[in-house]
Design an enzyme around this catalytic site. Structure first.
Site, PDB file in Angstrom:
ATOM      1  N   GLU A  94      65.830   5.943 123.604  1.00 49.43           N
ATOM      2  CA  GLU A  94      65.163   4.677 123.344  1.00 49.43           C
ATOM      3  C   GLU A  94      65.039   4.408 121.854  1.00 49.43           C
ATOM      4  O   GLU A  94      64.918   5.331 121.047  1.00 49.43           O
ATOM      5  CB  GLU A  94      63.727   4.703 123.889  1.00 49.43           C
ATOM      6  CG  GLU A  94      63.594   4.818 125.369  1.00 49.43           C
ATOM      7  CD  GLU A  94      62.125   4.932 125.772  1.00 49.43           C
ATOM      8  OE1 GLU A  94      61.248   4.712 124.915  1.00 49.43           O
ATOM      9  OE2 GLU A  94      61.869   5.254 126.933  1.00 49.43           O
ATOM     10  N   CYS A 114      62.186  16.094 124.698  1.00 50.02           N
ATOM     11  CA  CYS A 114      61.363  16.754 123.684  1.00 50.02           C
ATOM     12  C   CYS A 114      60.749  18.018 124.266  1.00 50.02           C
ATOM     13  O   CYS A 114      60.295  18.024 125.413  1.00 50.02           O
ATOM     14  CB  CYS A 114      60.263  15.801 123.209  1.00 50.02           C
ATOM     15  SG  CYS A 114      59.246  16.465 121.871  1.00 50.02           S
ATOM     16  N   CYS A 118      53.478  17.718 124.294  1.00 46.65           N
ATOM     17  CA  CYS A 118      52.179  17.074 124.105  1.00 46.65           C
ATOM     18  C   CYS A 118      51.732  16.458 125.432  1.00 46.65           C
ATOM     19  O   CYS A 118      52.495  15.744 126.076  1.00 46.65           O
ATOM     20  CB  CYS A 118      52.263  16.012 123.013  1.00 46.65           C
ATOM     21  SG  CYS A 118      52.720  16.697 121.401  1.00 46.65           S
ATOM     22  N   CYS A 121      51.962  12.544 126.213  1.00 49.73           N
ATOM     23  CA  CYS A 121      53.154  11.834 125.761  1.00 49.73           C
ATOM     24  C   CYS A 121      54.210  11.709 126.858  1.00 49.73           C
ATOM     25  O   CYS A 121      54.518  12.681 127.555  1.00 49.73           O
ATOM     26  CB  CYS A 121      53.754  12.573 124.558  1.00 49.73           C
ATOM     27  SG  CYS A 121      55.209  11.788 123.872  1.00 49.73           S
ATOM     28  N   GLY A 165      61.528  12.819 120.725  1.00 43.49           N
ATOM     29  CA  GLY A 165      61.908  14.050 120.039  1.00 43.49           C
ATOM     30  C   GLY A 165      61.043  14.358 118.837  1.00 43.49           C
ATOM     31  O   GLY A 165      60.294  13.520 118.338  1.00 43.49           O
ATOM     32  N   GLU A 166      61.125  15.588 118.371  1.00 45.85           N
ATOM     33  CA  GLU A 166      60.436  16.050 117.163  1.00 45.85           C
ATOM     34  C   GLU A 166      61.459  16.084 116.026  1.00 45.85           C
ATOM     35  O   GLU A 166      62.380  16.904 116.026  1.00 45.85           O
ATOM     36  CB  GLU A 166      59.846  17.446 117.405  1.00 45.85           C
ATOM     37  CG  GLU A 166      59.457  18.227 116.172  1.00 45.85           C
ATOM     38  CD  GLU A 166      58.507  17.489 115.236  1.00 45.85           C
ATOM     39  OE1 GLU A 166      58.840  17.370 114.032  1.00 45.85           O
ATOM     40  OE2 GLU A 166      57.435  17.050 115.695  1.00 45.85           O
ATOM     41  N   SER A 197      57.630  11.158 111.319  1.00 47.65           N
ATOM     42  CA  SER A 197      56.457  11.714 111.989  1.00 47.65           C
ATOM     43  C   SER A 197      56.764  13.088 112.569  1.00 47.65           C
ATOM     44  O   SER A 197      57.817  13.301 113.170  1.00 47.65           O
ATOM     45  CB  SER A 197      56.024  10.765 113.111  1.00 47.65           C
ATOM     46  OG  SER A 197      54.955  11.315 113.849  1.00 47.65           O
ATOM     47  N   ASN A 296      48.636   4.099 125.074  1.00 48.28           N
ATOM     48  CA  ASN A 296      49.437   3.401 126.077  1.00 48.28           C
ATOM     49  C   ASN A 296      49.483   4.286 127.318  1.00 48.28           C
ATOM     50  O   ASN A 296      50.077   5.365 127.289  1.00 48.28           O
ATOM     51  CB  ASN A 296      50.864   3.173 125.554  1.00 48.28           C
ATOM     52  CG  ASN A 296      51.074   1.758 125.060  1.00 48.28           C
ATOM     53  OD1 ASN A 296      50.622   0.807 125.683  1.00 48.28           O
ATOM     54  ND2 ASN A 296      51.761   1.631 123.942  1.00 48.28           N
ATOM     55  N   CYS A 337      56.306   5.767 123.814  1.00 46.16           N
ATOM     56  CA  CYS A 337      57.577   6.434 123.568  1.00 46.16           C
ATOM     57  C   CYS A 337      58.013   7.260 124.778  1.00 46.16           C
ATOM     58  O   CYS A 337      57.284   8.120 125.253  1.00 46.16           O
ATOM     59  CB  CYS A 337      57.437   7.328 122.341  1.00 46.16           C
ATOM     60  SG  CYS A 337      58.952   8.159 121.929  1.00 46.16           S
TER      61      CYS A 337
END
Length: 348
Positions: A94, A114, A118, A121, A165-166, A197, A296, A337
């Protein structure tokens, strides 16, 4: 040449070296960059200042690849646009285009899935499949820039590396992509208009400070003590808060660049008065600000959004810390996300 190189995977110096290898002129690299990134021309034959005798050499050595757009969703309330792109191996990612008073900003992904896990997320609902290559990172921006051109809109002015992703888990490819974004002949996005980020991969933070001292750094914090952060963000078990803050203070000494701390307000989880106090004490004296994010909601998680952002803004003032509520964007189009990717994969 069997294995053609994606033209979008190369920084300008890398392209210069490749052109010399195939007996072309070094200065052709600058010309090609301008055609690709500034004129949106994706055909060597249409690059009018490249000698005709050079075209076949370029076509033998390089491919001008693309991403396939499989879905575009537009939020009518704020024009936020989410793109679902398919990669060559049929994996999907995305990207998000956001319109602000200052211009257009694009949120870019760096991995397929990812592994950070988290708890709140959507990205982490599907584990990491692989890193995105340099061209897959860059093509998200190129594709969206072309989308804007077709609508006679302005250039992209800001890039945020906050998608799926990180980023620091894909550091080498991220680094090369950042160089293409910033290059004067490339996407020409100023370093101070790019934000990366991370959830706090400590070894890469100081490397990032040395490699890209002018690029903005955002830290996904979301908790004010180790116990809570470890529950919400497993990365905290490897890189606990005290070590993270210590490294960030070193980062500030190197860069003197203000850090953004991202803090998602979760109802009855991290939004109590004690958390305001802990957050203030944690960040007191640092060159930073806090970006308060309204959650969200994700169907697969039970977290609820909190509306206590004003209490946080007022409370953090007492510690000399500026906090702002982030504008909500794309609430009508699965803007969190990873949400669109997850919903799309469930249907297939």
């Amino acid at each position: 040449m069997k294995n053609k190189i994606s033209i979008f995977s190369l920084t300008l110096p890398q392209l210069e070296n490749k052109l010399i290898e195939i007996n072309l002129k070094k200065h052709n690299a600058t010309q090609i960059f301008q055609w690709l990134y500034q004129k949106n021309i994706f055909d060597f034959n249409k690059m009018s200042n490249i000698a005709k005798s050079s075209i076949s050499l370029l076509e033998d050595a390089f491919k001008i690849n693309n991403l396939k757009t499989i879905k575009t969703l537009i939020d009518k309330s704020d024009e936020t646009t989410k793109f679902l792109f398919e990669l060559d191996d049929e994996e999907i990612i995305e990207s998000v285009l956001m319109k602000f008073d200052y211009g257009y900003s694009v949120c870019v992904s760096t991995q397929v899935g990812c592994n950070m896990g988290c708890k709140f997320c959507a990205s982490g609902l599907l584990k990491k499949v692989r890193n995105l290559s340099v061209d897959e990172i860059i093509l998200q921006i190129v594709k969206i820039q072309n989308y804007l051109y077709q609508k006679n809109q302005h250039h992209i002015s800001n890039i945020v590396i906050m998608g799926i992703g990180e980023p620091f888990d894909n550091y080498e490819n991220l680094s090369n992509a950042l160089m293409i974004m910033n290059n004067h002949y490339g996407l020409a996005i100023g370093n101070r208009h790019i934000t990366v980020s991370t959830c706090g991969i400590i070894p890469k933070i100081l490397q990032f400070a040395k490699d890209f001292p002018q690029v903005n750094l955002a830290i996904s914090l979301h908790a004010t003590n180790n116990e809570l952060r470890s529950k919400l963000m497993p990365i905290n078990n490897a890189y606990p808060l005290d070590k993270l803050i210590s490294v960030l203070k070193q980062y500030l000494k190197i860069t003197n660049r203000r850090i953004s701390f991202e803090y998602i307000l979760l109802k009855d989880i991290n939004d109590h008065d004690i958390h305001i106090k802990q957050l203030g004490e944690l960040l007191k004296g640092m060159l930073c600000y806090v970006n308060l994010i309204i959650y969200n909601q994700v169907n697969e998680h039970n977290f609820k959004p909190s509306n206590r952002y004003q209490e946080f803004i007022n409370g953090l003032k007492h510690y000399g810390i500026i906090a702002t509520k982030r504008l909500e964007r794309g609430s009508e189009i699965a803007a969190a996300c990873g949400q669109l990717r997850v919903s799309n994969l469930k249907k297939t």
